[in-house]
Design an enzyme around this catalytic site. Structure first.
Site, mmCIF file in Angstrom:
data_model
loop_
_atom_site.group_PDB
_atom_site.id
_atom_site.type_symbol
_atom_site.label_atom_id
_atom_site.label_comp_id
_atom_site.label_asym_id
_atom_site.label_seq_id
_atom_site.Cartn_x
_atom_site.Cartn_y
_atom_site.Cartn_z
ATOM 1 N N MET A 97 -18.812 21.626 2.896
ATOM 2 C CA MET A 97 -19.940 21.838 2.205
ATOM 3 C C MET A 97 -20.290 20.693 1.236
ATOM 4 O O MET A 97 -19.240 20.189 0.507
ATOM 5 C CB MET A 97 -19.667 23.016 1.074
ATOM 6 C CG MET A 97 -19.229 24.333 1.968
ATOM 7 S SD MET A 97 -18.397 25.574 0.796
ATOM 8 C CE MET A 97 -19.738 25.921 -0.226
ATOM 9 N N ILE A 154 -11.413 25.684 -0.449
ATOM 10 C CA ILE A 154 -10.580 24.606 -0.718
ATOM 11 C C ILE A 154 -11.433 23.684 -1.403
ATOM 12 O O ILE A 154 -12.416 23.313 -0.918
ATOM 13 C CB ILE A 154 -10.483 23.915 0.909
ATOM 14 C CG1 ILE A 154 -9.440 25.050 1.713
ATOM 15 C CG2 ILE A 154 -9.424 22.567 0.815
ATOM 16 C CD1 ILE A 154 -9.410 24.359 3.241
ATOM 17 N N GLY A 184 -19.024 20.261 -3.906
ATOM 18 C CA GLY A 184 -18.487 19.908 -2.638
ATOM 19 C C GLY A 184 -17.231 20.305 -2.631
ATOM 20 O O GLY A 184 -16.167 20.285 -3.199
ATOM 21 N N SER A 185 -16.897 20.704 -1.050
ATOM 22 C CA SER A 185 -15.818 21.559 -0.881
ATOM 23 C C SER A 185 -15.669 21.973 0.764
ATOM 24 O O SER A 185 -16.348 21.548 1.478
ATOM 25 C CB SER A 185 -15.586 22.724 -1.638
ATOM 26 O OG SER A 185 -16.806 23.332 -1.655
ATOM 27 N N ARG A 186 -14.871 22.574 1.055
ATOM 28 C CA ARG A 186 -14.540 23.300 2.386
ATOM 29 C C ARG A 186 -14.200 24.537 2.161
ATOM 30 O O ARG A 186 -13.385 25.036 1.359
ATOM 31 C CB ARG A 186 -13.672 22.268 2.962
ATOM 32 C CG ARG A 186 -13.238 22.749 4.539
ATOM 33 C CD ARG A 186 -12.299 21.676 5.099
ATOM 34 N NE ARG A 186 -11.410 22.272 5.969
ATOM 35 C CZ ARG A 186 -10.207 21.491 6.321
ATOM 36 N NH1 ARG A 186 -10.188 20.208 6.098
ATOM 37 N NH2 ARG A 186 -9.203 21.936 7.052
#
Length: 215
Positions: A97, A154, A184-186
């Protein structure tokens, strides 16, 4: 456009800080510096509003479908050993993301929440393979009569705040909002190893809309 509740306090504080900064520039600096400050402030505020947006979408919420839990880009599809909950081989799908994606996370299937756990950790870049087990993260497992799915929020290099609404033993619907990751991430999702996925590496997906697989 609606703003997500996770953005209310941040946007309020940002507006107050920008008002103070621009007031100081207005009273103590040359006009050109005030104008530059005002333009930069509006750009920052516009980005923050855009980041916390809630997209206008309709969700079908059908049975036997595994939906993407987040907006972003597919960066990993692989068979791995899942060692937190299942302790057996599973198929991992990872969604990266960017700060420009919608950061609302959604349940991929309907069912009962069997497990949820927050893990403090590092802040490696989100596409690093070790991020799934080393970074700050929150794990949720949802099960129904046909399937059990684990997904993991995450934190990345920029993201430092994971929000999860999952409550153990509660019943949820697919595509229902389960949390939010800030800046911002996953998101990783772990499916049964023998399941056939409906997406490919580098595909762009939408949370609650894109079909990852059928079961």
């Amino acid at each position: 456009m609606k703003i997500h509740k996770e953005g209310y306090v941040i946007l309020r504080n940002e507006v107050l800080i920008l008002i103070i900064i621009n007031s100081l520039f207005f009273y103590y600096c040359h006009d050109i510096y005030f104008h530059v400050s005002l333009i930069v402030s509006l750009m920052l505020l516009s980005f923050s509003i855009y980041f916390f947006r809630i997209p206008n979408r309709e969700y079908e919420k059908e049975d036997n479908i595994i939906y993407a839990p987040a907006d972003g880009k597919i960066v990993i599809i692989q068979d791995v050993e899942e060692n937190e909950y299942y302790h057996q081989p599973r198929k991992q799908i990872s969604i990266f993301m960017s700060p420009l994606n919608v950061h609302i996370n959604r349940y991929p299937i309907h069912g009962t929440i069997k497990y949820t756990k927050y893990h403090p950790g590092k802040y490696l870049v989100a596409w690093n393979p070790k991020a799934s087990s080393k970074n700050e993260r929150n794990t949720v497992v949802v099960e129904n009569k046909k399937i059990s799915v684990l997904f993991r929020q995450i934190a990345g290099l920029v993201a430092r705040r994971i929000v999860c609404y999952a409550v153990k033993n509660s019943n949820i619907e697919s595509c229902e909002e389960c949390g939010f990751i800030k800046f911002g991430s996953r998101v990783d999702i772990f499916l049964p190893k023998n399941i056939d996925v409906n997406i490919n590496i580098n595909d762009t997906v939408k949370g609650g809309k894109t079909i990852l697989a059928y079961y």
